[in-house]
Design an enzyme around this catalytic site. Structure first.
Site, PDB file in Angstrom:
ATOM      1  N   HIS A 125       0.853  -1.190   0.000  1.00 15.16           N
ATOM      2  CA  HIS A 125       0.000   0.000   0.000  1.00 15.16           C
ATOM      3  C   HIS A 125       0.891   1.243   0.000  1.00 15.16           C
ATOM      4  O   HIS A 125       2.022   1.214   0.506  1.00 15.16           O
ATOM      5  CB  HIS A 125      -0.893   0.027   1.235  1.00 15.16           C
ATOM      6  N   GLU A 134       0.883   3.903   1.766  1.00 15.65           N
ATOM      7  CA  GLU A 134       1.328   4.339   3.096  1.00 15.65           C
ATOM      8  C   GLU A 134       2.515   3.512   3.580  1.00 15.65           C
ATOM      9  O   GLU A 134       3.491   4.059   4.098  1.00 15.65           O
ATOM     10  CB  GLU A 134       0.191   4.210   4.123  1.00 15.65           C
ATOM     11  N   CYS A 148      -6.336   2.132   5.602  1.00 14.17           N
ATOM     12  CA  CYS A 148      -7.028   0.919   6.041  1.00 14.17           C
ATOM     13  C   CYS A 148      -6.488   0.506   7.418  1.00 14.17           C
ATOM     14  O   CYS A 148      -5.588   1.152   7.960  1.00 14.17           O
ATOM     15  CB  CYS A 148      -6.805  -0.204   5.027  1.00 14.17           C
ATOM     16  N   CYS A 179      -2.665  -0.224   7.366  1.00  7.95           N
ATOM     17  CA  CYS A 179      -1.864   0.996   7.266  1.00  7.95           C
ATOM     18  C   CYS A 179      -1.967   1.827   8.537  1.00  7.95           C
ATOM     19  O   CYS A 179      -0.973   2.408   8.979  1.00  7.95           O
ATOM     20  CB  CYS A 179      -2.294   1.792   6.047  1.00  7.95           C
TER      21      CYS A 179
END
Length: 151
Positions: free
Chosen positions: A55, A57, A85, A88
């Site tokens: 992801h 992040e 999410c 993260c």
């Protein structure tokens, strides 16, 4: 919000567009140091790397830790185009990022205020300041366009 925050969100939106061009979900992230300088950036890489943690992040946090020379990013700001999410949010708290600015809300998996509020959960030993909805229209448009083309 500072001028550095605005510039970082614009850069995150550029990274999200790059992710979309690479057939990744369009999410981009930038990490700012305590004085507002960009120390790292990332975008979604899950498809290219076959890594479920790819992801934006996580990519940005990994690069920031390397750049700073420490996993502890206290005083730093993460700017991301989509509400983080749960995974993260956990990484953000583990890195001790003090502030998170995000664009689009994620009503299906968001962990910064929509579905869950992990980043500000008082039961946890560390919390982050959260500013949501910044450039939400631009971030949402990138996501909507991406998913419309996939259908």
């Amino acid at each position: 919000m500072t001028a550095a925050d605005d510039l970082a969100m614009r850069r995150a939106l550029e990274l999200a567009a790059e992710a979309a061009a690479a057939s990744e979900i369009p999410v981009g992230a930038v990490v700012l140091d305590p004085v507002g300088r960009i120390v790292a950036e990332g975008r979604n890489t899950r498809e290219a790397t076959n890594d479920p943690t790819g992801h934006a992040e996580v990519e940005a946090l990994r690069r920031a830790a390397t750049s700073v020379g420490s996993w502890n990013l206290e005083g730093h700001t993460l700017v991301v185009t989509l509400e983080p999410c749960i995974m993260c949010a956990g990484a953000i708290l583990q890195a001790r990022v003090g502030r998170v600015i995000f664009g689009a809300w994620d009503d299906k998996a968001g962990a910064a205020g929509s579905m869950y509020d992990v980043l500000r959960d008082r039961r946890l030993p560390y919390r982050a300041e959260v500013i949501g909805g910044i450039e939400a229209d631009a971030a949402t448009a990138l996501l909507r366009t991406f998913f419309e083309h996939r259908r």
